[in-house]
Design a protein around this motif. Structure first.
Motif, mmCIF file in Angstrom:
data_model
loop_
_atom_site.group_PDB
_atom_site.id
_atom_site.type_symbol
_atom_site.label_atom_id
_atom_site.label_comp_id
_atom_site.label_asym_id
_atom_site.label_seq_id
_atom_site.Cartn_x
_atom_site.Cartn_y
_atom_site.Cartn_z
ATOM 1 N N ILE A 86 26.297 0.984 -24.877
ATOM 2 C CA ILE A 86 25.806 1.564 -23.623
ATOM 3 C C ILE A 86 25.275 0.464 -22.709
ATOM 4 C CG2 ILE A 86 24.039 3.073 -22.631
ATOM 5 C CD1 ILE A 86 24.349 4.821 -25.163
ATOM 6 N N ALA A 87 24.557 -0.495 -23.286
ATOM 7 C CA ALA A 87 24.027 -1.603 -22.487
ATOM 8 C C ALA A 87 25.139 -2.434 -21.872
ATOM 9 C CB ALA A 87 23.125 -2.483 -23.361
ATOM 10 N N ARG A 88 26.298 -2.495 -22.560
ATOM 11 C CA ARG A 88 27.444 -3.235 -22.037
ATOM 12 C C ARG A 88 28.256 -2.405 -21.048
ATOM 13 N NH1 ARG A 88 30.332 -6.686 -26.791
ATOM 14 N NH2 ARG A 88 31.555 -7.321 -24.956
ATOM 15 N N ASN A 89 27.751 -1.201 -20.721
ATOM 16 C CA ASN A 89 28.368 -0.340 -19.716
ATOM 17 C C ASN A 89 29.714 0.234 -20.165
ATOM 18 O OD1 ASN A 89 27.520 0.776 -17.273
ATOM 19 N ND2 ASN A 89 29.054 -0.382 -16.118
ATOM 20 N N VAL A 90 29.907 0.341 -21.484
ATOM 21 C CA VAL A 90 31.148 0.917 -21.999
ATOM 22 C C VAL A 90 31.157 2.428 -21.832
ATOM 23 C CG1 VAL A 90 32.516 1.285 -24.097
ATOM 24 C CG2 VAL A 90 31.540 -0.963 -23.618
ATOM 25 N N ALA A 91 30.006 3.076 -22.053
ATOM 26 C CA ALA A 91 29.918 4.532 -21.972
ATOM 27 C C ALA A 91 28.496 4.942 -21.642
ATOM 28 C CB ALA A 91 30.356 5.168 -23.293
ATOM 29 N N GLU A 92 28.354 6.162 -21.138
ATOM 30 C CA GLU A 92 27.025 6.717 -20.895
ATOM 31 C C GLU A 92 26.386 7.176 -22.199
ATOM 32 O OE1 GLU A 92 26.840 9.629 -17.693
ATOM 33 O OE2 GLU A 92 28.750 8.860 -16.953
ATOM 34 N N ALA A 93 27.225 7.715 -23.103
ATOM 35 C CA ALA A 93 26.750 8.178 -24.405
ATOM 36 C C ALA A 93 27.753 7.740 -25.457
ATOM 37 C CB ALA A 93 26.591 9.694 -24.414
ATOM 38 N N VAL A 94 27.265 7.416 -26.638
ATOM 39 C CA VAL A 94 28.125 6.988 -27.736
ATOM 40 C C VAL A 94 27.819 7.847 -28.959
ATOM 41 C CG1 VAL A 94 28.727 5.114 -29.312
ATOM 42 C CG2 VAL A 94 28.329 4.627 -26.882
ATOM 43 N N VAL A 95 28.881 8.356 -29.581
ATOM 44 C CA VAL A 95 28.756 9.129 -30.816
ATOM 45 C C VAL A 95 29.446 8.349 -31.925
ATOM 46 C CG1 VAL A 95 29.323 11.264 -32.022
ATOM 47 C CG2 VAL A 95 28.731 11.333 -29.589
ATOM 48 N N LEU A 96 28.721 8.102 -33.008
ATOM 49 C CA LEU A 96 29.279 7.404 -34.151
ATOM 50 C C LEU A 96 29.284 8.352 -35.343
ATOM 51 C CD1 LEU A 96 27.555 3.921 -33.764
ATOM 52 C CD2 LEU A 96 29.799 4.614 -33.028
ATOM 53 N N ALA A 97 30.485 8.629 -35.877
ATOM 54 C CA ALA A 97 30.629 9.542 -37.008
ATOM 55 C C ALA A 97 30.420 8.789 -38.314
ATOM 56 C CB ALA A 97 32.012 10.182 -36.989
ATOM 57 N N MET A 98 29.781 9.459 -39.277
ATOM 58 C CA MET A 98 29.491 8.828 -40.551
ATOM 59 C C MET A 98 29.912 9.714 -41.730
ATOM 60 S SD MET A 98 25.774 7.141 -39.724
ATOM 61 C CE MET A 98 25.053 8.755 -39.595
ATOM 62 N N GLY A 99 31.002 10.432 -41.546
ATOM 63 C CA GLY A 99 31.529 11.252 -42.638
ATOM 64 C C GLY A 99 30.535 12.317 -43.064
ATOM 65 N N GLY A 100 30.290 12.399 -44.374
ATOM 66 C CA GLY A 100 29.386 13.397 -44.908
ATOM 67 C C GLY A 100 27.942 13.220 -44.483
ATOM 68 N N GLU A 101 27.634 12.042 -43.912
ATOM 69 C CA GLU A 101 26.278 11.777 -43.429
ATOM 70 C C GLU A 101 26.036 12.307 -42.021
ATOM 71 O OE1 GLU A 101 23.490 10.133 -44.923
ATOM 72 O OE2 GLU A 101 24.697 10.735 -46.645
ATOM 73 N N GLY A 102 27.036 12.957 -41.439
ATOM 74 C CA GLY A 102 26.867 13.513 -40.104
ATOM 75 C C GLY A 102 27.261 12.546 -39.011
ATOM 76 N N SER A 103 26.604 12.626 -37.867
ATOM 77 C CA SER A 103 26.913 11.765 -36.721
ATOM 78 C C SER A 103 25.634 11.362 -36.012
ATOM 79 C CB SER A 103 27.838 12.488 -35.730
ATOM 80 O OG SER A 103 29.138 12.651 -36.252
ATOM 81 N N ILE A 104 25.712 10.232 -35.333
ATOM 82 C CA ILE A 104 24.605 9.728 -34.518
ATOM 83 C C ILE A 104 25.048 9.692 -33.064
ATOM 84 C CG2 ILE A 104 23.332 7.606 -33.934
ATOM 85 C CD1 ILE A 104 23.039 7.114 -36.939
ATOM 86 N N LEU A 105 24.172 10.144 -32.183
ATOM 87 C CA LEU A 105 24.437 10.112 -30.741
ATOM 88 C C LEU A 105 23.317 9.335 -30.062
ATOM 89 C CD1 LEU A 105 25.627 12.907 -28.389
ATOM 90 C CD2 LEU A 105 23.544 11.680 -27.828
ATOM 91 N N VAL A 106 23.699 8.414 -29.181
ATOM 92 C CA VAL A 106 22.733 7.650 -28.387
ATOM 93 C C VAL A 106 23.057 7.874 -26.917
ATOM 94 C CG1 VAL A 106 21.814 5.369 -27.843
ATOM 95 C CG2 VAL A 106 22.420 5.939 -30.212
ATOM 96 N N GLU A 107 22.017 8.195 -26.144
ATOM 97 C CA GLU A 107 22.209 8.458 -24.710
ATOM 98 C C GLU A 107 20.899 8.208 -23.990
ATOM 99 O OE1 GLU A 107 21.560 10.727 -21.152
ATOM 100 O OE2 GLU A 107 20.762 11.363 -23.110
#
Length: 315
Positions: free
Chosen positions: A216-237
């Motif tokens: 996000i700091a590099r201006n790639v996206a406004e929000a980033v979602v990272l999937a972690m399989g059975g551990e769920g997902s993380i969203l940063v915004e």
């Protein structure tokens, strides 16, 4: 018109069958094949359809297999937006070995495109982009499509006040780090893609969230979602860092989990859900999808139930 458009540049006529045993240099007698319309954006639209909505699905097809693909697609809960290309729509083949239960998946590259065709596709997408809606670009790019196609698409979203949700991998994903790339609304990637892009192992939830914040700091996206399989997902915004996961479920097939996440996550946003609530619905959809057989995606009743009990924590 629906406020969601999915984009599939490299669809596949998916053929699946079973055989007693996969062996070299033998004539393998297969069951009658099952044909399905496949491709990331198509599956995302199907997941949205499972929630009772109806997305428009922009899809590039060609040749005899393309017509077969379209005949199947018209039976799905979506609205096709057909873009005709040259060559022949690719096929993919999945074979299950009954003896071991293992599945062998053969994926073809698809027909080659010229830069002119890619520009024609951008123009065609612009004509059906919903004003103030969501556009989901998901799946592989055909050979010859410029690596910066996603950033070109993100740039033209501004003319429609639309938001681009991108789920890509490989070289097009790495191209997003180039200086001057247009900003995506949401970028989603899985664990292996995250570590490959980061160039380092992401050992825990904080490391994953830190990397998302870097993007996000590099201006790639406004929000980033990272999937972690059975551990769920993380969203940063915008400085907010959320982790969501459901209760453990019995895994039958992991096929379609990512597309189910993206479809239901996008659907939730289109319904006015806050980021963290959309994340909760997304992980519920992914968990629902892994409990189904083969290529079946999420089920609405399961999504609703799993979303109620999903945990949501700040990191």
């Amino acid at each position: 018109m629906s406020n969601i458009l999915t984009v599939t540049l490299n669809p596949a006529l998916d053929m699946s069958t079973t055989v007693d045993r996969v062996l070299p240099e033998e004539k393998l007698r297969c069951e009658a094949p099952v044909l399905e319309a496949g491709g990331g954006g198509i599956n995302v639209a199907r997941a949205i359809g499972a929630m009772g909505a109806r997305a428009h699905a922009f899809v590039a097809i060609s040749g005899y297999h393309g017509q077969q693909f379209l005949d199947i697609l018209r039976q799905e809960p979506l609205v096709p937006e057909v873009f005709h290309t040259h060559g022949e729509t690719r096929q993919s083949l999945a074979v299950i070995d009954r003896t071991t239960g293992e599945q062998y998946r053969f994926v073809m590259p698809g027909p080659g495109w010229s830069p002119e065709q890619a520009q024609d596709a951008l123009d065609a997408i612009a004509r059906v982009t919903p004003q103030r809606g969501y556009v989901v670009l998901s799946g592989s790019q055909p050979p010859g499509v410029p690596l910066h196609f996603p950033t070109q698409l993100a740039a033209q979203m501004q003319d429609h006040s639309a938001r681009l949700i991108l789920d890509t991998s490989g070289k097009p994903l790495k191209a997003l780090l180039n200086v001057g790339s247009a900003r995506q609304h949401v970028l989603r990637l899985d664990g292996a893609e995250s570590e490959d892009l980061a160039g380092r192992p992401l050992k825990d939830h904080h490391a994953v969230a830190d990397f998302a914040q870097e993007l996000i700091a590099r201006n790639v996206a406004e929000a980033v979602v990272l999937a972690m399989g059975g551990e769920g997902s993380i969203l940063v915004e915008d400085g907010h860092r959320w982790h969501a996961r459901t209760v453990p479920v019995k895994v039958r097939s992991k096929v379609g989990a990512g597309d189910s996440f993206v479809g239901v996550f996008t659907w939730a946003l289109s319904q006015g859900a806050a980021w963290e609530e959309a994340l909760r619905y997304g992980v519920a959809a992914a968990s629902s999808a892994v409990t189904t057989d083969g290529t079946e995606l999420c089920r609405r009743e399961d999504v609703e139930e799993l979303a109620k009990t999903a945990t949501l924590t700040r990191i």
